[in-house]
Design an enzyme around this catalytic site. Structure first.
Site, PDB file in Angstrom:
ATOM      1  N   ASP A 108       0.850  -1.192   0.000  1.00 18.61           N
ATOM      2  CA  ASP A 108       0.000   0.000   0.000  1.00 18.61           C
ATOM      3  C   ASP A 108       0.886   1.242   0.000  1.00 18.61           C
ATOM      4  O   ASP A 108       1.902   1.309   0.703  1.00 18.61           O
ATOM      5  CB  ASP A 108      -0.926  -0.011   1.229  1.00 18.61           C
ATOM      6  CG  ASP A 108      -2.068   0.972   1.084  1.00 18.61           C
ATOM      7  OD1 ASP A 108      -3.223   0.517   0.951  1.00 18.61           O
ATOM      8  OD2 ASP A 108      -1.815   2.207   1.093  1.00 18.61           O
ATOM      9  N   ILE A 109       0.490   2.229  -0.765  1.00 14.80           N
ATOM     10  CA  ILE A 109       1.279   3.452  -0.912  1.00 14.80           C
ATOM     11  C   ILE A 109       1.245   4.303   0.366  1.00 14.80           C
ATOM     12  O   ILE A 109       2.120   5.141   0.585  1.00 14.80           O
ATOM     13  CB  ILE A 109       0.759   4.264  -2.133  1.00 14.80           C
ATOM     14  CG1 ILE A 109       1.824   5.175  -2.679  1.00 14.80           C
ATOM     15  CG2 ILE A 109      -0.518   5.019  -1.816  1.00 14.80           C
ATOM     16  CD1 ILE A 109       1.484   5.737  -4.057  1.00 14.80           C
ATOM     17  N   ASN A 129     -12.901  -3.300   2.226  1.00 13.52           N
ATOM     18  CA  ASN A 129     -13.929  -2.263   2.234  1.00 13.52           C
ATOM     19  C   ASN A 129     -14.828  -2.461   1.023  1.00 13.52           C
ATOM     20  O   ASN A 129     -14.362  -2.611  -0.096  1.00 13.52           O
ATOM     21  CB  ASN A 129     -13.280  -0.874   2.180  1.00 13.52           C
ATOM     22  CG  ASN A 129     -12.539  -0.542   3.458  1.00 13.52           C
ATOM     23  OD1 ASN A 129     -13.061  -0.771   4.550  1.00 13.52           O
ATOM     24  ND2 ASN A 129     -11.331  -0.028   3.337  1.00 13.52           N
ATOM     25  N   GLU A 153     -12.305   3.210  -1.659  1.00 13.71           N
ATOM     26  CA  GLU A 153     -11.819   4.290  -2.526  1.00 13.71           C
ATOM     27  C   GLU A 153     -11.542   3.804  -3.944  1.00 13.71           C
ATOM     28  O   GLU A 153     -11.740   4.558  -4.898  1.00 13.71           O
ATOM     29  CB  GLU A 153     -10.524   4.881  -1.949  1.00 13.71           C
ATOM     30  CG  GLU A 153     -10.724   5.612  -0.623  1.00 13.71           C
ATOM     31  CD  GLU A 153      -9.392   5.996   0.009  1.00 13.71           C
ATOM     32  OE1 GLU A 153      -8.332   5.755  -0.608  1.00 13.71           O
ATOM     33  OE2 GLU A 153      -9.430   6.529   1.135  1.00 13.71           O
ATOM     34  N   VAL A 154     -11.013   2.606  -4.055  1.00 19.49           N
ATOM     35  CA  VAL A 154     -10.614   2.102  -5.376  1.00 19.49           C
ATOM     36  C   VAL A 154     -11.584   1.000  -5.801  1.00 19.49           C
ATOM     37  O   VAL A 154     -11.718  -0.016  -5.103  1.00 19.49           O
ATOM     38  CB  VAL A 154      -9.164   1.567  -5.350  1.00 19.49           C
ATOM     39  CG1 VAL A 154      -8.766   1.061  -6.733  1.00 19.49           C
ATOM     40  CG2 VAL A 154      -8.203   2.648  -4.877  1.00 19.49           C
ATOM     41  N   HIS A 188     -10.226  -5.469  -3.486  1.00 19.69           N
ATOM     42  CA  HIS A 188      -8.915  -5.669  -2.871  1.00 19.69           C
ATOM     43  C   HIS A 188      -9.078  -6.028  -1.413  1.00 19.69           C
ATOM     44  O   HIS A 188     -10.006  -5.584  -0.745  1.00 19.69           O
ATOM     45  CB  HIS A 188      -8.033  -4.430  -3.008  1.00 19.69           C
ATOM     46  CG  HIS A 188      -8.681  -3.148  -2.575  1.00 19.69           C
ATOM     47  ND1 HIS A 188      -9.595  -2.474  -3.367  1.00 19.69           N
ATOM     48  CD2 HIS A 188      -8.557  -2.414  -1.445  1.00 19.69           C
ATOM     49  CE1 HIS A 188      -9.989  -1.375  -2.747  1.00 19.69           C
ATOM     50  NE2 HIS A 188      -9.392  -1.324  -1.567  1.00 19.69           N
ATOM     51  N   HIS A 245      -6.990  -5.806   2.123  1.00 22.19           N
ATOM     52  CA  HIS A 245      -5.848  -5.257   2.852  1.00 22.19           C
ATOM     53  C   HIS A 245      -5.327  -6.349   3.787  1.00 22.19           C
ATOM     54  O   HIS A 245      -6.110  -6.977   4.516  1.00 22.19           O
ATOM     55  CB  HIS A 245      -6.273  -4.071   3.722  1.00 22.19           C
ATOM     56  CG  HIS A 245      -6.795  -2.880   2.974  1.00 22.19           C
ATOM     57  ND1 HIS A 245      -6.063  -1.723   2.809  1.00 22.19           N
ATOM     58  CD2 HIS A 245      -7.992  -2.654   2.372  1.00 22.19           C
ATOM     59  CE1 HIS A 245      -6.782  -0.837   2.139  1.00 22.19           C
ATOM     60  NE2 HIS A 245      -7.962  -1.373   1.863  1.00 22.19           N
TER      61      HIS A 245
HETATM   62  P1  AMP Z   1      -9.855   1.293   0.063  1.00 20.81           P
HETATM   63  O1  AMP Z   1     -10.219   2.494   0.869  1.00 20.81           O
HETATM   64  O2  AMP Z   1     -10.173  -0.001   0.775  1.00 20.81           O
HETATM   65  O3  AMP Z   1     -10.417   1.358  -1.332  1.00 20.81           O
HETATM   66  O4  AMP Z   1      -8.269   1.274  -0.025  1.00 20.81           O
HETATM   67  C1  AMP Z   1      -7.562   1.796  -1.098  1.00 20.81           C
HETATM   68  C2  AMP Z   1      -6.096   1.719  -0.721  1.00 20.81           C
HETATM   69  O5  AMP Z   1      -5.335   1.853  -1.908  1.00 20.81           O
HETATM   70  C3  AMP Z   1      -5.621   2.789   0.251  1.00 20.81           C
HETATM   71  O6  AMP Z   1      -5.082   2.155   1.412  1.00 20.81           O
HETATM   72  C4  AMP Z   1      -4.551   3.539  -0.550  1.00 20.81           C
HETATM   73  O7  AMP Z   1      -3.462   3.960   0.249  1.00 20.81           O
HETATM   74  C5  AMP Z   1      -4.137   2.507  -1.570  1.00 20.81           C
HETATM   75  N1  AMP Z   1      -3.591   3.025  -2.816  1.00 20.81           N
HETATM   76  C6  AMP Z   1      -4.128   3.968  -3.632  1.00 20.81           C
HETATM   77  N2  AMP Z   1      -3.353   4.152  -4.715  1.00 20.81           N
HETATM   78  C7  AMP Z   1      -2.314   3.287  -4.590  1.00 20.81           C
HETATM   79  C8  AMP Z   1      -1.177   2.998  -5.391  1.00 20.81           C
HETATM   80  N3  AMP Z   1      -0.937   3.637  -6.550  1.00 20.81           N
HETATM   81  N4  AMP Z   1      -0.302   2.062  -4.960  1.00 20.81           N
HETATM   82  C9  AMP Z   1      -0.523   1.413  -3.790  1.00 20.81           C
HETATM   83  N5  AMP Z   1      -1.592   1.641  -2.987  1.00 20.81           N
HETATM   84  C10 AMP Z   1      -2.464   2.573  -3.385  1.00 20.81           C
END
Ligand code: AMP
Length: 125
Positions: A39-40, A97, A105-106, A110, A112
């Site tokens: 994770d970034i 999530n 968010e994405v 995924h 974690h």
């Molecule tokens: P979520 O809120 O469960 O969708 O988590 C999205 C996660 O993606 C967050 O913990 C971000 O820090 C992570 N994230 C977003 N962009 C990147 C990226 N380019 N590389 C690695 N992690 C990312």
């Protein structure tokens, strides 16, 4: 296929772009079903994101639409990654999530994987 009532898969989401190699990621693991990367914005000493290779928006989409082989392959990959990172003995946490209330968010499913220190309460507050 996305779950009825939820938006279709966005092929330009950041994890889709990572899977296509269009943007870099700190790769941890890859097989036919899963890709894992750091994770970034890590929330623990180990914070790995594990994503399926298939185009699934969320856990709801993946659990309803992925094949048995994809689901089994993905879950086995998560377990293998945790083991290979040495997290089995001290323990680790998995979190997915799904949707607005969980703050997803994405829009590519995924999981974690957190570890490397005691992780405290499951849900703050
Ligand atoms: P979520 O809120 O469960 O969708 O988590 C999205 C996660 O993606 C967050 O913990 C971000 O820090 C992570 N994230 C977003 N962009 C990147 C990226 N380019 N590389 C690695 N992690 C990312």
């Amino acid at each position: 296929m996305p779950v009825s009532g939820l938006p279709p898969y966005d092929t330009q989401n950041i994890f889709a772009r990572i899977l296509r190699g269009e943007i870099p990621a700190g790769k941890v693991y890859e097989d036919d079903f899963a890709f894992a990367f750091n994770d970034i914005n890590p929330q623990a000493p180990a914070h790995v994101l594990v994503i399926p290779k298939g185009s699934y928006c969320s856990f709801a989409d993946f659990s309803a639409s992925a094949s048995d082989a994809e689901i089994a392959g993905f879950i086995r990959a998560v377990g293998k990654i945790a083991k290979d990172l040495g997290l089995e003995a001290p323990g680790y946490r998995l979190l997915a999530n799904m949707g607005e209330h969980a703050g997803q968010e994405v829009p590519h499913f995924h999981v974690h994987l957190f570890g490397g220190r005691p992780l405290g309460r499951m849900i703050p507050g």
